[in-house]
Design a protein around this motif. Sequence first.
Motif, short mmCIF file in Angstrom:
data_model
loop_
_atom_site.label_atom_id
_atom_site.label_comp_id
_atom_site.label_asym_id
_atom_site.label_seq_id
_atom_site.Cartn_x
_atom_site.Cartn_y
_atom_site.Cartn_z
N ARG A 272 50.53 41.31 31.51
CA ARG A 272 50.24 42.74 31.61
C ARG A 272 48.78 43.01 31.96
O ARG A 272 48.47 44.00 32.61
CB ARG A 272 50.64 43.47 30.33
CG ARG A 272 52.13 43.46 30.07
CD ARG A 272 52.90 44.03 31.23
NE ARG A 272 54.32 44.08 30.93
CZ ARG A 272 55.27 44.14 31.83
NH1 ARG A 272 54.96 44.16 33.11
NH2 ARG A 272 56.53 44.18 31.48
N TYR A 273 47.88 42.13 31.52
CA TYR A 273 46.48 42.24 31.96
C TYR A 273 46.42 42.22 33.48
O TYR A 273 45.78 43.06 34.10
CB TYR A 273 45.64 41.08 31.44
CG TYR A 273 45.16 41.11 30.01
CD1 TYR A 273 45.06 42.30 29.29
CD2 TYR A 273 44.77 39.94 29.38
CE1 TYR A 273 44.60 42.30 27.98
CE2 TYR A 273 44.31 39.94 28.08
CZ TYR A 273 44.22 41.12 27.38
OH TYR A 273 43.75 41.12 26.08
N LEU A 274 47.08 41.24 34.07
CA LEU A 274 47.06 41.11 35.53
C LEU A 274 47.71 42.32 36.19
O LEU A 274 47.17 42.87 37.15
CB LEU A 274 47.75 39.82 35.96
CG LEU A 274 47.76 39.53 37.46
CD1 LEU A 274 46.36 39.58 38.06
CD2 LEU A 274 48.42 38.18 37.73
N ASP A 275 48.84 42.76 35.65
CA ASP A 275 49.50 43.95 36.19
C ASP A 275 48.57 45.15 36.16
O ASP A 275 48.49 45.91 37.13
CB ASP A 275 50.76 44.30 35.38
CG ASP A 275 51.89 43.29 35.55
OD1 ASP A 275 51.87 42.52 36.51
OD2 ASP A 275 52.81 43.31 34.70
N LYS A 276 47.86 45.32 35.06
CA LYS A 276 46.96 46.46 34.90
C LYS A 276 45.81 46.40 35.91
O LYS A 276 45.44 47.41 36.52
CB LYS A 276 46.42 46.51 33.47
CG LYS A 276 45.48 47.66 33.17
CD LYS A 276 46.22 48.97 33.15
CE LYS A 276 45.31 50.10 32.72
NZ LYS A 276 45.97 51.40 32.82
N LEU A 277 45.24 45.22 36.10
CA LEU A 277 44.13 45.08 37.04
C LEU A 277 44.57 45.38 38.47
O LEU A 277 43.86 46.07 39.21
CB LEU A 277 43.53 43.66 36.96
CG LEU A 277 42.87 43.30 35.63
CD1 LEU A 277 42.41 41.85 35.66
CD2 LEU A 277 41.73 44.23 35.29
N ILE A 278 45.75 44.90 38.85
CA ILE A 278 46.27 45.17 40.19
C ILE A 278 46.55 46.67 40.33
O ILE A 278 46.27 47.27 41.37
CB ILE A 278 47.53 44.34 40.49
CG1 ILE A 278 47.22 42.83 40.44
CG2 ILE A 278 48.14 44.74 41.83
CD1 ILE A 278 46.21 42.33 41.44
N LYS B 185 38.92 43.44 27.07
CA LYS B 185 38.47 44.80 27.37
C LYS B 185 39.46 45.55 28.25
O LYS B 185 39.27 46.74 28.52
CB LYS B 185 37.10 44.77 28.05
CG LYS B 185 35.98 44.26 27.15
CD LYS B 185 34.66 44.28 27.87
CE LYS B 185 33.54 43.82 26.94
NZ LYS B 185 32.24 43.85 27.61
N ILE B 186 40.50 44.86 28.71
CA ILE B 186 41.53 45.50 29.53
C ILE B 186 42.46 46.24 28.58
O ILE B 186 43.15 45.62 27.77
CB ILE B 186 42.31 44.47 30.37
CG1 ILE B 186 41.36 43.66 31.25
CG2 ILE B 186 43.39 45.17 31.20
CD1 ILE B 186 41.98 42.44 31.88
N THR B 187 42.46 47.55 28.68
CA THR B 187 43.27 48.38 27.79
C THR B 187 44.02 49.42 28.61
O THR B 187 43.78 49.59 29.80
CB THR B 187 42.38 49.08 26.74
OG1 THR B 187 41.43 49.89 27.44
CG2 THR B 187 41.66 48.08 25.85
N GLY B 188 44.89 50.12 27.93
CA GLY B 188 45.63 51.19 28.59
C GLY B 188 47.12 50.89 28.62
O GLY B 188 47.61 49.96 27.97
N VAL B 189 47.83 51.71 29.37
CA VAL B 189 49.28 51.60 29.44
C VAL B 189 49.70 51.05 30.80
O VAL B 189 49.19 51.47 31.83
CB VAL B 189 49.94 52.99 29.21
CG1 VAL B 189 51.45 52.90 29.37
CG2 VAL B 189 49.57 53.54 27.85
N ILE B 190 50.61 50.08 30.76
CA ILE B 190 51.19 49.52 31.99
C ILE B 190 52.67 49.27 31.71
O ILE B 190 53.02 48.74 30.66
CB ILE B 190 50.45 48.23 32.45
CG1 ILE B 190 50.91 47.78 33.83
CG2 ILE B 190 50.58 47.12 31.45
CD1 ILE B 190 50.40 48.60 34.97
N CYS B 191 53.49 49.70 32.61
CA CYS B 191 54.95 49.54 32.48
C CYS B 191 55.47 50.12 31.16
O CYS B 191 56.39 49.59 30.56
CB CYS B 191 55.35 48.08 32.61
SG CYS B 191 54.87 47.33 34.18
N GLY B 192 54.84 51.18 30.72
CA GLY B 192 55.28 51.86 29.50
C GLY B 192 54.81 51.24 28.20
O GLY B 192 55.18 51.69 27.12
#
Length: 115
Positions: free
Chosen positions: A94-100, A72-79
């Motif tokens: 990237r999941y972890l990056d997005k959550l942080i 369920k983790i979606t969206g843009v992170i680091c482009g």
Amino acid sequence: MDNTKIYKMAFASVYPHYINKAEKKGRTKEEVHTIIQWLTGYDEKALQEQLDNKNDFETFFGQAQLHPNASKITGVICGYRIEEIEEPLMKKIRYLDKLIDELAKGKKMEKILRT
């Protein structure tokens, strides 16, 4: 893209950056731990062992039990749009990056943890 260098990076070398990012925005180390534990299934002791052993991201996520709601983790992170990342290990990183990132942006914990 060759992700080998990222996969072989020690999680412990990136971990302080997660803490710093959160604390600069008024969030806590405990909240970062809550996120990591939710995503990976590690308890406090297992997380500390990962840090002490300086396991790389490949080992860190290889030994983790990813949360069933991680998809369920979606969206843009680091482009990059997370949903479009095909490499499973990179997607987990990237999941972890997005959550942080969401934590640092002030999102409520229940939203971050997809409850």
